[in-house]
Each structure stands twice: as C-alpha cells, then as structure tokens.
Design a protein around this motif. Structure first.
Motif, PDB file in Angstrom:
ATOM      1  N   UNK A 171       0.831  -1.202   0.000  1.00  0.00           N
ATOM      2  CA  UNK A 171       0.000   0.000   0.000  1.00  0.00           C
ATOM      3  C   UNK A 171       0.867   1.253   0.000  1.00  0.00           C
ATOM      4  N   UNK A 172       1.970   1.228   0.769  1.00  0.00           N
ATOM      5  CA  UNK A 172       2.835   2.415   0.855  1.00  0.00           C
ATOM      6  C   UNK A 172       3.377   2.809  -0.512  1.00  0.00           C
ATOM      7  N   UNK A 173       3.695   1.834  -1.356  1.00  0.00           N
ATOM      8  CA  UNK A 173       4.195   2.156  -2.698  1.00  0.00           C
ATOM      9  C   UNK A 173       3.098   2.773  -3.554  1.00  0.00           C
ATOM     10  N   UNK A 174       1.884   2.280  -3.413  1.00  0.00           N
ATOM     11  CA  UNK A 174       0.777   2.864  -4.168  1.00  0.00           C
ATOM     12  C   UNK A 174       0.495   4.287  -3.709  1.00  0.00           C
ATOM     13  N   UNK A 175       0.621   4.552  -2.415  1.00  0.00           N
ATOM     14  CA  UNK A 175       0.399   5.912  -1.909  1.00  0.00           C
ATOM     15  C   UNK A 175       1.469   6.870  -2.426  1.00  0.00           C
ATOM     16  N   UNK A 203     -13.271  -8.397  -1.475  1.00  0.00           N
ATOM     17  CA  UNK A 203     -14.543  -7.690  -1.372  1.00  0.00           C
ATOM     18  C   UNK A 203     -15.429  -8.394  -0.364  1.00  0.00           C
ATOM     19  N   UNK A 204     -15.967  -7.647   0.566  1.00  0.00           N
ATOM     20  CA  UNK A 204     -16.856  -8.238   1.568  1.00  0.00           C
ATOM     21  C   UNK A 204     -18.109  -8.819   0.943  1.00  0.00           C
ATOM     22  N   UNK A 205     -18.562  -8.233  -0.165  1.00  0.00           N
ATOM     23  CA  UNK A 205     -19.791  -8.693  -0.802  1.00  0.00           C
ATOM     24  C   UNK A 205     -19.620 -10.052  -1.477  1.00  0.00           C
ATOM     25  N   UNK A 224     -10.434  -1.921   3.800  1.00  0.00           N
ATOM     26  CA  UNK A 224      -9.840  -0.757   4.469  1.00  0.00           C
ATOM     27  C   UNK A 224      -8.662  -0.205   3.675  1.00  0.00           C
ATOM     28  N   UNK A 225      -7.870  -1.091   3.058  1.00  0.00           N
ATOM     29  CA  UNK A 225      -6.776  -0.628   2.199  1.00  0.00           C
ATOM     30  C   UNK A 225      -7.317   0.210   1.048  1.00  0.00           C
ATOM     31  N   UNK A 229      -6.573   4.192   0.290  1.00  0.00           N
ATOM     32  CA  UNK A 229      -5.981   4.651  -0.967  1.00  0.00           C
ATOM     33  C   UNK A 229      -6.907   5.644  -1.662  1.00  0.00           C
ATOM     34  N   UNK A 230      -8.214   5.352  -1.685  1.00  0.00           N
ATOM     35  CA  UNK A 230      -9.171   6.245  -2.351  1.00  0.00           C
ATOM     36  C   UNK A 230      -9.255   7.597  -1.647  1.00  0.00           C
TER      37      UNK A 230
END
Length: 527
Positions: A171-175, A203-205, A224-225, A229-230
């Motif tokens: 995630x840190x690289x995407x941020x 996906x929870x769904x 949550x990730x 990011x969004x």
C-alpha cells in the motif's frame, strides 16, 4: 528558479507572469482563508489539501537557518462552482493563481486562488508549491515575490494504470505513486486489480473471489486498504477507478459456483493446453448464460462505489476474450453474440447500482468495438474504449468515446522483457518518445476523453515501481495537460530534471535520472 525559463511542470496552458525576485518564507507561516462558503465537504477537502501542502514544504530548523524574519503568507481561496469535491468527468479543473505582496502589510505575502472546483484549487496549490524552493546556501525556503498564472487542462482524463494482478505492491508504494501523480496533475489512478493470475482485492460482498484466486493473505488488499488509498487520492484531486475485469482472464476466481448451488459460473479454468484458450495462464471465462453472474456483478459494483466514492466512471475490462472457450460450451450461438448479450446485462447491473447508467463505462478495445456501434448502439453514449494499439484501432474507435493508452508508446514496463520464453521483447519507451506522441494532431481518434500510461507488472515487483514509472509518467502528464506542439527539446529536458529533483527531495520518490548528474549541475553546458 530566478534566472532561467519557467520551471513549472506541467507547463500551464494560459498566461504566465513570474517575477525574478524572491522572499524568504516558512511552512508554518502559511495561513488558509476560504472566501465565501462553498460546501462542508469542499471546506474539509481544502483544509486537508492545505495541510498536505504545508507538510510538503516542511524542513528542519537546521536547514532553515538563514533569516531572522520570514514572510507570512496568506492563501485566499475562492471556489465559484461545484460543492462536490470529487474528481468527476464533468469537473472543471481550471484555476487562476496570483502571488503579490499584501497591500498595507509589511512582511506579508498574499496568494489568491480562484477555481470552479476543489480539484482546480488543489491544482493551484500544487503550482504554488513549485514556486517555492529550498535554497541550501541561503538556508531558507524562497518564494517568488510575484506571479500570475491562468491554467486549465487540455484533456479531462489523465491517467496511470497500475497492475497488481501479476505482482503485488505494498500500500505504501501505491500511496507514493499517488503523491507523484498529484505533483504533475494526473487525475485518474486506474487500478487493474483483477485478472487471471490473481483477484487481488478482498470484497466483503463476494469474498470467494479473492479466496479462490489470490497469492496469499499478505498479498490481498482489504476493503480498508482500498478506502485508505481512495481517500488519500481524493485529497490530492485524484479518483481511483477499480477495474473489475470480465468476462475473460478470470483464472479460478469464479470456480466456487457449484459449491454454493449457483451452477457453473465459469468455464475453461483448467483446460490444457492453456494457450488454446487464453493469452496467459490460468485461463477462465465467465458463463454468460448463468444469471447469478449479473447479481454478483451488481454487488461488486455497489461495493466498488462505496469504497472509492466514484459513481460516474467504471471499468469492466473486456480483455482477452476467447472464442474457443465459449464455442466449446455454447456451439449454438456465435461467441460475439454471447459477448454482446453479456455486455448488455453487465451494463444493466451497473444501472441498478444507482438507478441510471454511469456517464462512462470503459472497456479495453477489441473486436467488440464494431458491435457497440450496431448491436449496443443504445449504450453508445455511455461506453468508452481504452485503446491499446492505435494503428489497429483507429478505424474502430472512430465515433466512440476513447481513452488512449497505446502500449507501443505509453506502456512504462515495455522493454523490460517478457515472462514468455519464446516471445520477442518490445522496445523501451523513453520519456522523449512518450512526450512527443500526439496522434490526435493528425488522426481521427473518435471522441477522445484523454490518455493513460500503463504499468503491466509481469516482470516488475515491489521496490521497483517508482524507478520504472517516474519521471516518464510526468512526460505523459504534461502532454495531456498542456499539449503544446513542441517536441522533447533540451529546455523541456531541463524542466523535467528540475521536476525529477522535486520528486526525489520533497516526496522521497526514487525517480530515474534522465541524464548525468553533471548536467543537472551544469544545465547550460549540456544544453
């Protein structure tokens, strides 16, 4: 900054006037004033964007040692238009920026920003950031004493696609990638998160998709990730588009249908030899005649909307469809007719999410293009093509809304080899090649929404993303923002070098050098 030509990236499209004198400033002496009430969400986004702006200008006391007194800077922002802070297809990203001494107040600078949206105001803050620099000899941040800039983008879709299907990026690289996108005013983070090798988001769904087709628990992005990011992107004027790639290149993600009494959701996932049924293993293609598919897609699209906050733009993949797979199981119907019907039902699932069709639903360009004009013409205004090869697609995209991502020019992993042992390597796309590509200047490319660089990660992993993408993605960013007819001249190269140094020092983004360090220190000699 004071003695050379304009150092902004991307170069503004309107009039620019910059002074040749500067004043000492400090991050903690910047203040935000919002002129006129806009909406509570916009106010919150402005405050967050301003906090980010000040953080980017923060340096240690040891670095800021040169002056006993610094100028206070009051940043006054007026937003005349939208109360929606999100980046949307109809967002007006234009802005006007002026910097001048505050009248009647010694030791104070006034910055005025006028925009029609939060995103336009955020772009203005980014431009203001580039008018401020750390002078290591003076031991201070310096800001131009006067400036006026009028600016607006040439294209409204300016994207970067990151593939997390072939390989996983933390995630840190995407941020950090989003940080860098914001510095050059790219506005769309296209997340290619589902494909044959992995369904990389839980996906929870529909949790079964990731459980049946992911590399492991440590390489799955949680809801949550995605929210993190969004949200991170939204404060930087960037939307996140989560691509749900259907009906092909699905691997084993949909092989759980019989266990839950839903019948066969997919076919061909374990057929051999694989190269007869797909471009890359593992194969897999959805069952277009199983109506449970469309109910599941509706749940997925709803969760994507809730996680990203984007409800006017979607991407449904559409790449790598195999005629052979569907012919094996449905020999009574032409595969193309099955695909048309599948696409129609998928669009209907999207429509159910909000009660109306999104303003634009993207699919990768393919042989389906011609069918859109005939068999899906009722959706013609709502479907857009992401064109991967303009030489092949020019006739197909004519009359269709298009996002251009020609991989012969704008694929940032091209030239790094392929995992196929018997495949020939593609050429490397240099920043000059990317910058000089302007096919709209001489061709009819349909209704062009904008463009996008792609990063397919089959031969790219964690730790290598930043060097592979930057600063070449910034070359595309200026092309899509400014679209000046000039080529990759030496002055452009010098400006790009200044931009690259900002990425390295201010944002800790490890961008590749574009020439020798000696040239950075002796610009005019190299020019």
């Amino acid at each position: 900054m004071l003695c050379t030509t304009i150092q902004l990236w991307p170069q503004p499209t309107g009039s620019v006037s910059l002074s040749t004198t500067a004043v000492p400033v400090r991050a903690d002496l910047f203040q935000l004033q919002v002129l006129d009430f806009t909406s509570q969400p916009v106010l919150e986004h402005l405050q967050n964007a301003f906090d980010i702006f000040r953080q980017e200008l923060s340096f240690t006391e040891e670095q800021l040692r040169g002056f006993d007194e610094w100028y206070k800077v009051v940043v006054r922002v007026r937003i005349n238009g939208s109360g929606d802070p999100r980046m949307r297809l109809d967002t007006d990203e234009s802005y006007a920026l002026s910097v001048q001494p505050e009248v009647g107040s010694v030791g104070t600078m006034a910055v005025y920003i006028i925009a029609n949206s939060f995103c336009g105001a955020r772009h203005a803050l980014e431009t203001l950031t580039q008018l401020i620099w750390l002078d290591p000899y003076a031991g201070s941040l310096l800001m131009l004493e006067a400036a006026t800039i009028q600016d607006a983008p040439r294209f409204r879709y300016r994207g970067l696609m990151i593939d997390t299907v072939h390989n996983y990026f933390p995630v840190e690289e995407l941020l950090r990638t989003i940080d860098a996108m914001a510095t050059c005013k790219l506005n769309t983070f296209h997340w290619h998160a589902t494909g044959a090798q992995a369904f990389s988001i839980m996906f929870n769904s529909v949790p079964q998709l990731a459980k049946f087709n992911a590399y492991g628990n440590t390489t799955i992005y949680t809801p949550d990730d995605v929210r993190t990011i969004a949200r991170y992107a939204r404060f930087r004027g960037i939307r996140v588009i989560l691509e749900i790639n259907v009906p092909a290149q699905i691997g084993q993600a949909w092989d759980w249908g019989p266990d839950l009494g839903l019948g066969e959701l997919a076919y061909c996932s374990n057929l051999e030899p694989w190269y007869l049924y797909c471009d890359e293993p593992p194969c897999g293609q959805l069952n277009p005649r199983n109506d449970h598919i469309y109910n599941i897609l509706e749940r997925l699209f709803l969760e994507v909307t809730q996680l990203t906050g984007v409800d006017d733009l979607y991407h449904i993949g559409g790449d790598g469809m195999s005629d052979r797979c569907w012919t094996k199981y449905f020999n009574d119907t032409e595969p193309m007719d099955l695909w048309v019907n599948f696409t129609r039902k998928t669009l209907q699932s999207l429509q159910k999410v909000k009660g109306n069709l999104p303003k634009l639903t993207l699919i990768w360009s393919s042989q389906l293009c011609e069918k859109i004009k005939t068999d899906l013409k009722e959706y013609l205004n709502y479907i857009g093509l992401q064109a991967r090869n303009v030489a092949w697609n020019e006739n197909f995209v004519r009359g269709l809304r298009t996002v251009l991502s020609n991989e012969d020019v704008w694929d940032l992993n091209s030239g790094m080899g392929s995992w196929h042992e018997d495949s020939e390597g593609a050429p490397y796309n240099s920043w000059q090649k990317i910058y000089e590509y302007r096919p709209w200047a001489s061709s009819s490319l349909g209704l062009l929404e904008g463009g996008e660089a792609t990063v397919w990660s089959a031969t790219l992993g964690s730790g290598g993303l930043e060097q592979r993408v930057w600063p070449r993605a910034a070359a595309l960013a200026e092309r899509l923002w400014s679209d000046r007819p000039e080529g990759a001249t030496r002055p452009v190269q010098a400006r790009l070098d200044v931009y690259r140094s900002r990425l390295n020092t201010r944002y800790n983004v490890k961008a590749e050098p574009i020439w020798s360090m000696w040239c950075s220190h002796n610009t005019y000699t190299c020019l």
